[in-house]
Structures are given as structure tokens and as C-alpha cells.
Design an enzyme around this catalytic site. Structure first.
Site, mmCIF file in Angstrom:
data_model
loop_
_atom_site.group_PDB
_atom_site.id
_atom_site.type_symbol
_atom_site.label_atom_id
_atom_site.label_comp_id
_atom_site.label_asym_id
_atom_site.label_seq_id
_atom_site.Cartn_x
_atom_site.Cartn_y
_atom_site.Cartn_z
ATOM 1 N N ASP A 173 0.818 -1.225 0.000
ATOM 2 C CA ASP A 173 0.000 0.000 0.000
ATOM 3 C C ASP A 173 0.847 1.268 0.000
ATOM 4 O OD1 ASP A 173 -2.403 -1.629 0.366
ATOM 5 O OD2 ASP A 173 -1.735 -1.861 2.434
ATOM 6 N N HIS A 176 -3.799 -1.591 -6.860
ATOM 7 C CA HIS A 176 -3.012 -0.453 -7.332
ATOM 8 C C HIS A 176 -3.951 0.651 -7.815
ATOM 9 C CE1 HIS A 176 0.777 -3.149 -7.986
ATOM 10 N NE2 HIS A 176 0.383 -3.055 -6.729
#
Length: 432
Positions: free
Chosen positions: A14, A42
Site C-alpha cells: 500500500d 493499485h
């Protein structure tokens, strides 16, 4: 001169890899996913439009870029087709620009069933997986019982292999986890229907990548998750089921290691983690809540809230070492706006003794015994969001970044000050 770039996360995932990969693709002819599955999330923002990709490489939003899914990726046929449909409805050409290795192991419904049953059985000790069957699919690969993408195009072979492996998993589901089994005929019918749409995109990916490199085309290898979740080098057992480090780009795509060049380590200006596992700099206070709210720290794959904490230079140094990081990209700097004081973890100390650590211990058990040693720095009140010139940042923000460089012993190549691809400060372009 050809220069291939590997993008990896240096934390627990992340870190903002999707935006940076999308930004870098203006100089790349191809983007390659080489590990993980649709557990990745993503997020890309282009001209204010948000797109979340889980499986297809982030280069798909650049119309001239060819995207590859390498053999190191575990592939869910359903997730692939769903993501393709989402992109095609937005006007993106996917099937004409996506090449998939026939050696990809498949994620099928029994993997998801086992994943869920296992987490439920572990109760409070669960790993905190995404529940998408990633781990069980990798287990089948290592046990040499996986069904691979190439099997899908030979119906009799696929049916035979499916029966054998499903018998194994259904026995486990029924007799060990005492839960419902998975229907053979339903999986067989659904998979064979999906095969027709997928087959035109299947290719000899190692051959194509070798030829692209030989022709002088820049290649970008897109890592998923983060180095601290690596199956070997992460906070075991609270890790993912694949190798997330830069070296996996070679194994997971079929490209020789001598063809890999610059390694860009994506690093948040603070630290986050999703799910269970040790997190030395975690903040269970109002500052942690502030970071979570300003950073919108919710998993793009699961929606789960992310745990937030101060920047951990010790853990980042470990990632730099095992990945051979050439330069760092610091993301989400703007999330720190408004904090009076900031902290950087520069070491650990034992909770039981006076022992000091300057390196990340291996494994969750050793990490449970340590606590962070902090260095405090002044924060800033000014807004850094969207700034594209380092000199326009507040002096205290500049000093914070310089201190990260010093304690991590690695240069910062880029800084992200917002989610859009244009909200970026560049010192050194990874493609040169």
C-alpha cells in the site's frame, strides 16, 4: 541506452506503487506483473479519474504500452475477465495489449473456499489474508498439483486434472475444516467458457520480453505487496505467499537477472499495515487516527482500515538491502501536513533487556520483543499537496526528507505529493 526498472514496495504494501508505475510508463514500452495475484490493489488517478487495478499491470492506461502477466502471478480467470470488462467499458483496449504467460497457476473456487475455511479455523490467530485464494494457489504450485493456464485450453486434460486436485481439496474441506465442498461440474463449465476469451492473450512471455529488450525497449517490472510481506524476508508468518522483492522480477517473468537495472523502492512518508502481524511504530492514538483519515487508509482490495504509524527507518533499511534499492520514492508526504511534531524510528530496543537493534529482526516472534527508538523532528502547517518543486516545500518538510535519506543511507529519487500522476517531484528519473 536500454534501462529496465523494477518497482517494489519497501514496507507492508500500500505504498502507492500504482501511481508511480503509471507515471513511469511514459518512458516504458512494456509493464510486467511478476508475482502475487488479484490481492494487489493499485490505485491510479489520471486527470481526476480514479482507477483501481488488482491484476492487470498499471501500464494499461497508457495506450502504447504492452502489458504482461508473468508466470509468477497466480491467475484468477474470473477476476481477470471482470477487470478487463471494467476497463473496456471505460474505453481502454485491453485484449490487444495484454500478454499472459501460459505457465500462470490458476486460482479456482476451491482455493477461495480453503482460504476462508483456514482463516475461520485460526480465529484470533488468523493471518488476515484477502480471502481470494492466493495462498492455497501458491501451495498447489509448490506441491506440483497446480492447474496452469495452458491446461485450460485442453478440455480433457483440464477435466482430468481438475477432478484430481478437487478431490484433494474437497477432502480437506469436508474432513478437516468441516465445511461445504465445491462442485466439480460447476467449476468445469465456468472455466471452459472463460477459456475462449482468455486464449488470444496467451503468449510466450519470456520470449517476448527478451525480444523487446533486444530491440532497445525499456521494460518496467511492477511489484505487488511489499518487501516486509515477502514469504522469505518478511515478518513471517504474517506474510504473503510469494516473493515480493526485486529478485522475484527475474523468476516471475522469465527475464534473466542481468537484464534488470534500476530498483525503485516506493516508501510512504509514514508507515501502514493491513491485517495481523507485528508493527513496531504503530500509533494507537489520535495521531494514528489523523494519518488514517488524511491518508484515506483503507485497503483498495479489501476495504479494511490500515494500521498507521511513524516512519520506520530500520525496517526500510532492511528492504533497501534485500532489494538492492537504487533510489527511493517517498509517497503521501502531504498526509503529514498539520502535524506539529514527527518521529522517525532509528533503532529498536529490547523490552526485556538493554539490547539495542540497528537491523530488523527476522520473524514475528523476535519482533514481539522490541520497541522503537525515536528521533523527533518538527512538522509543518503549510499544505504540500500538489507541489512539484522541492524548493517550494516547507523547510521543515525538506529537512524531514533529507533526514530520511541520511538514516536510510539511500538517495530519494522522487516524491509524491498527491494521487494524480502530475503531483510528483523528480530528482532523478529511474529510466535516466
Amino acid at each position: 541506452m536500454v534501462r529496465n526498472v523494477v518497482v517494489i514496495g519497501t514496507q507492508w504494501g500500500d505504498e502507492g506503487k500504482g501511481k508511480i508505475v503509471d507515471w513511469l510508463t511514459d518512458r516504458a514500452a512494456g509493464v510486467i506483473r511478476f508475482q502475487g495475484g488479484h490481492n494487489a490493489g493499485h490505485t491510479l488517478v489520471v486527470n481526476g479519474e480514479k482507477t483501481v487495478l488488482h491484476l492487470i499491470p498499471s501500464g494499461i492506461l497508457r495506450k502504447d504500452v504492452i502489458c504482461y502477466i508473468g508466470n509468477g502471478v497466480v491467475l484468477s480467470p474470473g477476476a481477470l475477465l471482470d477487470e478487463m470488462s471494467m476497463l473496456e467499458q471505460a474505453g481502454v483496449d485491453v485484449s490487444g495489449r495484454l500478454r499472459i504467460s501460459e505457465a500462470c497457476p490458476l486460482i479456482l473456487p476451491y482455493h477461495i473456499a480453503v482460504d476462508g475455511a483456514r482463516e475461520l479455523a485460526k480465529g484470533p490467530e488468523k493471518i488476515g489474508t484477502t480471502g481470494r485464494g492466493i495462498g492455497p494457489a501458491y501451495e498447489d504450485k509448490i506441491a506440483r498439483r497446480a492447474i496452469r493456464l495452458q491446461d485450460l485450453f485442453y478440455p480433457e486434460r483440464f477435466a482430468s486434472k481438475l477432478k484430481e486436485v478437487l478431490d484433494y481439496h474437497n477432502f480437506l474441506l469436508k474432513n478437516y475444516y468441516h465445511t461445504a465442498t465445491v462442485d466439480y461440474d460447476q467449476i468445469l463449465d465456468e472455466c471452459l467458457k472463460k477459456a475462449e476469451r482468455i486464449q488470444p492473450m496467451v503468449a510466450d512471455v519470456p520470449k517476448l520480453l527478451f525480444e523487446a529488450n533486444k530491440a532497445g525497449n525499456n521494460l518496467l517490472f511492477e511489484g505487488a505487496q511489499g518487501a516486509l510481506l515477502d514469504i522469505d524476508h518478511g515478518t513471517y508468518p504474517f506474510v504473503t505467499s510469494s516473493n515480493c522483492i526485486a529478485g522475484a522480477a527475474s523468476v516471475g517473468s522469465g527475464v534473466g537477472p542481468q537484464l534488470l537495472g534500476y530498483v525503485l523502492g516506493i516508501t510512504k512518508a509514514y508507515t501502514t499495515r493491513v491485517g495481523s502481524g507485528p508493527f513496531p511504530t504503530e500509533l494507537a492514538d489520535t495521531t494514528g487516527e489523523y494519518l488514517a483519515q488524511r491518508g484515506n487508509e483503507f485497503g483498495s482490495t479489501t476495504g479494511r482500515p490500515r494500521r498507521c504509524g511513524w516512519f520506520d527507518a530500520v525496517a526500510t533499511r532492511r528492504s533497501i538491502q534485500i532489494n538492492g534499492v537504487s533510489g527511493l520514492c517517498i509517497t503521501k508526504l502531504d498526509v503529514l501536513d498539520g502535524l506539529e511534531k514527527l518521529k522517525i524510528c532509528t533503532g529498536y530496543k529490547s523490552k526485556q533487556s538493554d539490547r539495542l537493534y540497528d537491523a530488523l529482526p527476522f520473524g514475528a516472534d523476535d519482533l514481539a520483543d522490541i520497541e522503537p527508538v525515536y528521533e523527533e523532528l518538527p512538522g509543518w502547517q503549510a499544505c504540500t499537496a500538489g507541489i512539484k518543486d522541492f524548493d517550494q516545500l516547507p523547510k521543515t518538510a525538506q529537512n524531514y526528507l533529507k533526514r530520511i535519506e541520511e538514516v536510510c543511507q539511500t538517495p530519494i529519487s522522487m516524491i509524491s505529493t498527491g494521487p494524480d500522476r502530475i503531483e510528483t517531484i523528480v530528482f532523478h528519473h529511474p529510466f535516466g
